[in-house]
Write an enzyme that holds these catalytic residues in place. Structure first.
Site, mmCIF file in Angstrom:
data_model
loop_
_atom_site.group_PDB
_atom_site.id
_atom_site.type_symbol
_atom_site.label_atom_id
_atom_site.label_comp_id
_atom_site.label_asym_id
_atom_site.label_seq_id
_atom_site.Cartn_x
_atom_site.Cartn_y
_atom_site.Cartn_z
ATOM 1 N N HIS A 182 0.831 -1.212 0.000
ATOM 2 C CA HIS A 182 0.000 0.000 0.000
ATOM 3 C C HIS A 182 0.857 1.250 0.000
ATOM 4 O O HIS A 182 1.751 1.405 0.823
ATOM 5 C CB HIS A 182 -0.911 0.016 1.235
ATOM 6 C CG HIS A 182 -2.116 -0.856 1.079
ATOM 7 N ND1 HIS A 182 -3.236 -0.738 1.848
ATOM 8 C CD2 HIS A 182 -2.380 -1.859 0.199
ATOM 9 C CE1 HIS A 182 -4.145 -1.625 1.465
ATOM 10 N NE2 HIS A 182 -3.641 -2.321 0.478
ATOM 11 N N TYR A 186 -9.163 5.414 7.653
ATOM 12 C CA TYR A 186 -9.287 5.732 9.082
ATOM 13 C C TYR A 186 -10.272 6.892 9.181
ATOM 14 O O TYR A 186 -10.003 7.973 8.637
ATOM 15 C CB TYR A 186 -7.941 6.169 9.667
ATOM 16 C CG TYR A 186 -6.920 5.057 9.797
ATOM 17 C CD1 TYR A 186 -6.136 4.644 8.723
ATOM 18 C CD2 TYR A 186 -6.716 4.428 11.032
ATOM 19 C CE1 TYR A 186 -5.197 3.632 8.862
ATOM 20 C CE2 TYR A 186 -5.769 3.417 11.173
ATOM 21 C CZ TYR A 186 -5.018 3.025 10.098
ATOM 22 O OH TYR A 186 -4.081 2.018 10.237
ATOM 23 N N PRO A 214 -4.411 -0.334 18.881
ATOM 24 C CA PRO A 214 -4.133 -0.754 17.506
ATOM 25 C C PRO A 214 -4.240 0.326 16.423
ATOM 26 O O PRO A 214 -3.837 0.080 15.289
ATOM 27 C CB PRO A 214 -5.163 -1.863 17.267
ATOM 28 C CG PRO A 214 -6.234 -1.644 18.269
ATOM 29 C CD PRO A 214 -5.615 -0.983 19.441
ATOM 30 N N LYS A 265 1.052 -0.721 15.232
ATOM 31 C CA LYS A 265 2.463 -0.844 15.608
ATOM 32 C C LYS A 265 2.836 -2.108 16.366
ATOM 33 O O LYS A 265 4.016 -2.455 16.451
ATOM 34 C CB LYS A 265 2.869 0.355 16.492
ATOM 35 C CG LYS A 265 2.968 1.658 15.748
ATOM 36 C CD LYS A 265 4.221 1.707 14.901
ATOM 37 C CE LYS A 265 4.120 2.685 13.782
ATOM 38 N NZ LYS A 265 4.057 2.159 12.450
ATOM 39 N N TYR A 275 3.880 6.106 10.559
ATOM 40 C CA TYR A 275 3.036 4.989 10.116
ATOM 41 C C TYR A 275 3.882 3.935 9.387
ATOM 42 O O TYR A 275 3.708 2.732 9.604
ATOM 43 C CB TYR A 275 1.936 5.518 9.194
ATOM 44 C CG TYR A 275 0.838 4.512 8.940
ATOM 45 C CD1 TYR A 275 -0.128 4.256 9.910
ATOM 46 C CD2 TYR A 275 0.766 3.818 7.737
ATOM 47 C CE1 TYR A 275 -1.139 3.322 9.683
ATOM 48 C CE2 TYR A 275 -0.236 2.887 7.500
ATOM 49 C CZ TYR A 275 -1.181 2.643 8.482
ATOM 50 O OH TYR A 275 -2.170 1.718 8.261
HETATM 51 P P1 RFL Z 1 1.528 -12.702 21.080
HETATM 52 O O1 RFL Z 1 1.134 -12.692 19.659
HETATM 53 O O2 RFL Z 1 0.530 -12.411 22.124
HETATM 54 O O3 RFL Z 1 2.184 -14.122 21.344
HETATM 55 C C1 RFL Z 1 2.480 -14.582 22.653
HETATM 56 C C2 RFL Z 1 2.496 -16.101 22.621
HETATM 57 O O4 RFL Z 1 2.883 -16.598 23.895
HETATM 58 C C3 RFL Z 1 2.060 -17.700 24.228
HETATM 59 N N1 RFL Z 1 2.077 -17.845 25.690
HETATM 60 C C4 RFL Z 1 2.740 -18.833 26.343
HETATM 61 N N2 RFL Z 1 3.481 -19.852 25.901
HETATM 62 C C5 RFL Z 1 4.019 -20.689 26.815
HETATM 63 N N3 RFL Z 1 3.811 -20.554 28.169
HETATM 64 C C6 RFL Z 1 3.072 -19.538 28.649
HETATM 65 N N4 RFL Z 1 2.884 -19.408 29.946
HETATM 66 C C7 RFL Z 1 2.500 -18.609 27.726
HETATM 67 N N5 RFL Z 1 1.719 -17.508 27.846
HETATM 68 C C8 RFL Z 1 1.472 -17.055 26.610
HETATM 69 C C9 RFL Z 1 0.696 -17.311 23.644
HETATM 70 O O5 RFL Z 1 -0.129 -18.458 23.431
HETATM 71 C C10 RFL Z 1 1.108 -16.659 22.335
HETATM 72 O O6 RFL Z 1 1.188 -17.581 21.272
HETATM 73 O O7 RFL Z 1 2.745 -11.699 21.356
HETATM 74 P P2 RFL Z 1 3.960 -11.244 20.384
HETATM 75 O O8 RFL Z 1 4.639 -12.439 19.749
HETATM 76 O O9 RFL Z 1 4.754 -10.291 21.194
HETATM 77 O O10 RFL Z 1 3.263 -10.473 19.171
HETATM 78 C C11 RFL Z 1 2.612 -9.252 19.380
HETATM 79 C C12 RFL Z 1 1.453 -9.071 18.385
HETATM 80 O O11 RFL Z 1 0.643 -10.235 18.434
HETATM 81 C C13 RFL Z 1 0.605 -7.835 18.697
HETATM 82 O O12 RFL Z 1 1.418 -6.759 19.106
HETATM 83 C C14 RFL Z 1 -0.198 -7.376 17.459
HETATM 84 O O13 RFL Z 1 -1.160 -8.330 17.102
HETATM 85 C C15 RFL Z 1 -0.897 -6.027 17.737
HETATM 86 N N6 RFL Z 1 -1.766 -5.577 16.638
HETATM 87 C C16 RFL Z 1 -1.260 -4.978 15.502
HETATM 88 N N7 RFL Z 1 0.066 -4.824 15.347
HETATM 89 C C17 RFL Z 1 0.563 -4.307 14.194
HETATM 90 O O14 RFL Z 1 1.793 -4.152 14.094
HETATM 91 N N8 RFL Z 1 -0.228 -3.908 13.142
HETATM 92 C C18 RFL Z 1 -1.570 -4.043 13.195
HETATM 93 O O15 RFL Z 1 -2.245 -3.739 12.211
HETATM 94 C C19 RFL Z 1 -2.142 -4.559 14.418
HETATM 95 N N9 RFL Z 1 -3.452 -4.725 14.520
HETATM 96 C C20 RFL Z 1 -3.141 -5.770 16.719
HETATM 97 C C21 RFL Z 1 -3.969 -5.323 15.634
HETATM 98 C C22 RFL Z 1 -3.720 -6.380 17.835
HETATM 99 C C23 RFL Z 1 -5.079 -6.534 17.884
HETATM 100 N N10 RFL Z 1 -5.584 -7.154 19.038
HETATM 101 C C24 RFL Z 1 -6.324 -8.356 19.030
HETATM 102 C C25 RFL Z 1 -5.142 -6.699 20.341
HETATM 103 C C26 RFL Z 1 -5.323 -5.493 15.662
HETATM 104 C C27 RFL Z 1 -5.868 -6.084 16.784
HETATM 105 C C28 RFL Z 1 -7.367 -6.213 16.760
HETATM 106 C C1 PHB Z 2 -6.013 -4.596 10.593
HETATM 107 O O1 PHB Z 2 -6.112 -4.769 9.360
HETATM 108 O O2 PHB Z 2 -6.293 -5.480 11.412
HETATM 109 C C2 PHB Z 2 -5.556 -3.288 11.112
HETATM 110 C C3 PHB Z 2 -5.083 -2.341 10.219
HETATM 111 C C4 PHB Z 2 -4.663 -1.106 10.680
HETATM 112 C C5 PHB Z 2 -4.712 -0.832 12.036
HETATM 113 C C6 PHB Z 2 -5.169 -1.793 12.936
HETATM 114 C C7 PHB Z 2 -5.602 -3.028 12.471
HETATM 115 O O3 PHB Z 2 -4.308 0.387 12.467
#
Ligand code: RFL
Ligand code: PHB
Length: 396
Positions: A72, A201, A295, A299, A387
């Protein structure tokens, strides 16, 4: 069992760290509490910064990303019924973002690790990390009903916000910084082609909305909702109607999203949170285990990637030369980038959402800020630089 680096958690942070260490010739074991299909299906991030895609390619995880990822060049801001496009490459000297779901990043990294990498155990739930202050931390975990131990030279908590690794840092040795917000996101996944080829957005008097996507046939859409909202109170038609209302354009009254079957629906609270430092003795924290962002700035996943890139380089230096210089610098190096992202994520959140306690004055300030971004190349460049994310350099 003993390994050089014990990695707790097989989300993006843990899996990529294992991959980077494997390529650097450093042994590791990944312990993930959930099963493979759960980890591969957890719907989360969608936007990868340029530095993140560069790292994934360099780690050998770029094939499907290059085939299926959607590059994008812009995002759209909608407010006061008007649309304003920010052209990312021209504002940043050529930087872009890629839409490629976290689920896909995780699938690619798991497949690589299982065919060509060190041990990755699913269903391995870690209970404790002991001895982080000594020379040989001990990880205790349960797998297939059996209590097991793993000793290591270094332990890394990549176990997310609800993980246990952080608890191994004595409370007196850590400080948490936190902000919660008076709203959540209702997110849906829908079998409907995105209405626009870039993310939208939207600020509106009815609340924030975001139109994102997963593939050319699947939309990912979000609505700001009050904290504590039950998704059951939002039947599909109500969600589509509300999205249309919040994304409405004054000049195109007939503009509507393309609707389709909703395949997932969930409510996500949001929070800003950082724990410092990101190291205690021989235990390191990376990704969501150390920091959370709301979110709207996209980041979280990107920060998890930048942490483990810094950590993998530091562990490689120690492994090849015995120098702990980069390990000593790890926390400070990461926290600089983390706080920049915290600020940007807070800024996007508070500028775009409707605070239930806002005054009309606050809303005018938001609109003045958005108007400034839409009309000033300097303000737009600042948003675009944040961004698309800074490059990953030797110092983070
Ligand atoms: P995770 O992905 O939470 O993975 C942690 C892992 O640890 C396991 N775990 C254990 N394993 C063994 N023993 C234990 N006691 C344990 N406790 C936990 C868990 O099962 C899991 O598999 O952390 P990690 O690897 O640091 O990754 C971080 C990302 O997942 C998170 O920051 C992003 O998803 C945030 N986020 C976004 N980030 C972006 O960069 N761009 C985005 O567009 C974006 N959109 C989002 C998001 C997060 C969202 N939610 C659900 C909060 C959109 C959403 C809706
Ligand atoms: C997504 O596609 O899940 C998404 C995209 C942009 C954001 C947050 C989530 O800022």
């Amino acid at each position: 069992m003993h390994t050089t680096v014990a990695i707790i958690g097989g989300g993006p942070a843990g899996l990529l760290l294992a991959r980077l260490l494997y390529r650097a010739g450093v042994d590791s074991v990944v312990l993930e509490s959930r099963d493979r299909s759960y980890v591969e299906r957890r719907q989360r991030a969608g936007i990868l910064e340029q530095a993140t895609t560069d790292v994934l390619r360099a780690a050998g995880a770029g094939d499907r990303l290059d085939r299926e990822g959607l590059v994008h060049d812009g995002i759209e801001l909608r407010f006061a019924g008007r649309a304003h496009r920010l052209d990312l490459p021209s504002l940043t000297g050529g930087r872009r973002v890629t839409v490629y779901a976290q689920t896909e990043v995780v699938k690619d990294l798991i497949a690589l690790q299982l065919t060509d990498g060190g041990p990755l155990f699913f269903g391995a739930e870690v209970h404790s990390v002991e001895g982080a202050e000594g020379t040989r931390p001990v990880i205790r975990y349960t797998r297939e009903g059996q209590e097991q131990t793993l000793t290591c030279d270094y332990a890394v908590g990549c176990d997310g916000f609800h993980g246990i690794a952080r608890a191994a840092v004595p409370e007196a040795a850590r400080t948490a910084y936190e902000r919660t917000y008076p709203y959540s996101w209702l997110g849906i996944l829908a079998e409907a082609p995105p209405v626009h080829d870039e993310l939208i957005y939207a600020h509106s008097a009815r609340g924030f909305a975001l139109a994102s996507m997963r593939t050319p046939a699947v939309s990912r859409l979000y609505l700001q909702v009050p904290n504590g909202t039950d998704p059951a109170d939002w039947p599909d038609e109500r969600i589509w109607d509300e999205l249309d209302a919040r994304l409405a354009l004054e000049a195109q009254p007939d503009w509507r999203l393309r609707r389709g079957p909703v395949t997932q629906k969930s409510v996500l609270p949001m929070r800003s949170w950082v724990t410092e430092p990101m190291r205690h003795g021989r235990l390191f924290l990376a990704g969501d285990a150390a920091h959370i962002v709301p979110p709207a700035g996209a980041k979280g996943l990107n920060l998890a990637v930048s942490d483990v890139v810094v950590l993998a380089r530091a562990l490689e230096l120690w492994h090849t030369t015995g120098s702990e210089a980069l390990l000593e610098a790890y926390s400070d190096t990461c926290l600089r980038r983390v706080w920049r992202a915290e600020h940007f994520s807070w800024f996007m959140t508070t500028t775009l959402h409707t605070d239930p306690d806002r005054s009309p004055f606050d809303t005018r300030l938001q609109l003045a800020q958005l108007d400034r971004i839409a009309s000033s190349p300097h303000a737009a460049a600042e948003l675009a630089a944040n961004y698309t994310g800074p490059p990953l350099t030797a110092t983070g």
